[in-house]
Write a protein that holds these residues in place. Structure first.
Motif, mmCIF file in Angstrom:
data_model
loop_
_atom_site.group_PDB
_atom_site.id
_atom_site.type_symbol
_atom_site.label_atom_id
_atom_site.label_comp_id
_atom_site.label_asym_id
_atom_site.label_seq_id
_atom_site.Cartn_x
_atom_site.Cartn_y
_atom_site.Cartn_z
ATOM 1 N N ILE A 1 0.880 -1.170 0.000
ATOM 2 C CA ILE A 1 0.000 0.000 0.000
ATOM 3 C C ILE A 1 0.915 1.216 0.000
ATOM 4 O O ILE A 1 1.816 1.325 0.842
ATOM 5 N N VAL A 2 0.690 2.127 -0.960
ATOM 6 C CA VAL A 2 1.634 3.212 -1.152
ATOM 7 C C VAL A 2 0.915 4.557 -1.213
ATOM 8 O O VAL A 2 -0.019 4.737 -1.993
ATOM 9 N N TRP B 1 5.694 3.475 1.762
ATOM 10 C CA TRP B 1 5.328 2.104 1.401
ATOM 11 C C TRP B 1 5.035 1.296 2.666
ATOM 12 O O TRP B 1 5.816 1.322 3.623
ATOM 13 N N TYR B 2 3.919 0.579 2.635
ATOM 14 C CA TYR B 2 3.540 -0.344 3.715
ATOM 15 C C TYR B 2 3.323 -1.700 3.060
ATOM 16 O O TYR B 2 2.437 -1.857 2.224
ATOM 17 N N PHE C 1 6.180 -4.449 6.803
ATOM 18 C CA PHE C 1 7.421 -3.709 6.647
ATOM 19 C C PHE C 1 7.087 -2.326 6.086
ATOM 20 O O PHE C 1 6.116 -2.169 5.361
ATOM 21 N N GLU C 2 7.924 -1.339 6.408
ATOM 22 C CA GLU C 2 7.706 0.012 5.897
ATOM 23 C C GLU C 2 9.006 0.572 5.334
ATOM 24 O O GLU C 2 10.096 0.283 5.843
ATOM 25 N N GLU D 1 14.424 -0.413 -7.829
ATOM 26 C CA GLU D 1 15.433 -1.476 -7.854
ATOM 27 C C GLU D 1 16.503 -1.282 -6.795
ATOM 28 O O GLU D 1 17.134 -2.246 -6.353
ATOM 29 N N ASN D 2 16.717 -0.019 -6.373
ATOM 30 C CA ASN D 2 17.770 0.264 -5.409
ATOM 31 C C ASN D 2 17.255 0.536 -3.997
ATOM 32 O O ASN D 2 18.002 1.044 -3.149
ATOM 33 N N THR D 3 15.989 0.210 -3.770
ATOM 34 C CA THR D 3 15.433 0.266 -2.419
ATOM 35 C C THR D 3 15.413 -1.160 -1.880
ATOM 36 O O THR D 3 14.685 -2.016 -2.396
ATOM 37 N N PRO D 4 16.251 -1.479 -0.882
ATOM 38 C CA PRO D 4 16.454 -2.874 -0.459
ATOM 39 C C PRO D 4 15.167 -3.656 -0.195
ATOM 40 O O PRO D 4 15.028 -4.795 -0.653
ATOM 41 N N LEU D 5 14.226 -3.078 0.533
ATOM 42 C CA LEU D 5 13.005 -3.797 0.870
ATOM 43 C C LEU D 5 12.203 -4.151 -0.380
ATOM 44 O O LEU D 5 11.647 -5.248 -0.485
ATOM 45 N N LEU D 6 12.151 -3.234 -1.334
ATOM 46 C CA LEU D 6 11.386 -3.482 -2.557
ATOM 47 C C LEU D 6 12.097 -4.484 -3.456
ATOM 48 O O LEU D 6 11.451 -5.243 -4.182
ATOM 49 N N SER D 7 13.400 -4.492 -3.408
ATOM 50 C CA SER D 7 14.160 -5.474 -4.171
ATOM 51 C C SER D 7 14.025 -6.869 -3.559
ATOM 52 O O SER D 7 13.822 -7.861 -4.270
#
Length: 280
Positions: free
Chosen positions: A4-5, A14-15, A25-26, A47-53
């Motif tokens: 959810i953004v 980002w949630y 995670f946030e 791509e360079n946001t660790p959680l999203l990757s």
């Protein structure tokens, strides 16, 4: 997992939660307003946001409520970007107004305003979202917003309208030349975010009489263009979301009262309300 953004022009909150909502995670990224940032830069940020990757293959649905997502073309652009990274996810894209509505609506006919880096507003009756006044962006619109306040203080500084002490303090803080400003506005990306950063100076001196008048002038413009046109629909409530509304709530409430408007709720971030509205 679902994401959810809340997507503003400056940043996205980002949630991310698993299927049974027992773990979440946030994280934050830069803003993904497709009117102001390239597809390549958005994809690079994801791509360079660790959680999203880390969770790129685990996220199955994305609810994205974002600035600049009021047209079908921009919605499709973001869906295309998300599908490149989150290969198993369905992306549901709505504009930031719907995100604001879902974060604060509690059953009454209401006017919902956004005052952050940019500004916007709508009327919601529980079924339909009505937008009378279009969002014209940082050049023609965004009254009362962070970037509008930034423009106002820059204009006052360079036109020698700031009181002497304020002018000296502004000069010491930013060391600006006109060329610096023009380069950032006309040659670099996200000029609206650049303008909005100068609202930090306004916040620092918000109790100064000159600055207070400057803020009130911008808020009155916002009320005139973005709130008063909805009064004919007889709203029961008025809600505001965004960092500018939150940090200058006293002056916003004062200007609203001068226009016979009672504000019911002011929140800084829509993300908490959005999460509650989606995860029921």
């Amino acid at each position: 997992m679902i994401a959810i953004v809340d997507g503003g022009s400056t940043k996205c909150d980002w949630y991310i939660t698993n299927a049974d909502y027992s773990q979440h995670f946030e994280t934050q990224t830069i803003g993904f307003n497709p009117n102001l940032i390239s597809e390549q830069k958005i994809l690079h940020e994801i791509e360079n946001t660790p959680l999203l990757s880390t969770h790129r293959n685990n996220i199955k649905k994305i609810y994205f409520f974002g600035a600049g997502c009021g047209t079908q073309e921009n919605k499709k652009r973001l869906q295309k970007i998300f599908q490149k990274h989150f290969v198993k996810a369905q992306a549901i894209i709505e504009n930031d107004l719907m995100g604001a509505v879902r974060s604060v609506y509690n059953g009454e006919k209401a006017v919902i305003g956004i005052l952050g880096t940019g500004s916007n507003s709508c009327f919601f009756d529980g079924n339909s979202l009505l937008q009378i006044s279009p969002s014209l962006g940082y050049i023609l619109g965004d009254e009362g917003s962070g970037n509008a306040l930034g423009k106002a203080i820059l204009r006052a500084y360079f036109m020698k309208m700031l009181p002497e002490e304020l002018s000296e303090n502004f000069k010491k803080k930013y060391h600006l030349t006109i060329q610096d400003v023009l380069e950032n506005l006309y040659q670099k990306s996200q000029p609206n975010v650049y303008l909005a950063k100068f609202s930090e100076f306004i916040f620092e001196y918000k109790n100064d009489d000159f600055i207070k008048r400057l803020i009130k002038i911008e808020f009155q413009k916002y009320i005139d263009y973005q709130i008063l046109p909805y009064l004919k629909y007889q709203p029961k409530e008025f809600h505001f979301v965004g960092s500018i509304a939150y940090h200058y709530k006293d002056l916003l409430i004062e200007i609203a009262q001068e226009n016979n408007i009672k504000i019911d709720n002011i929140i800084k971030k829509p993300i908490d309300g959005l999460v509650k509205s989606i995860i029921k």
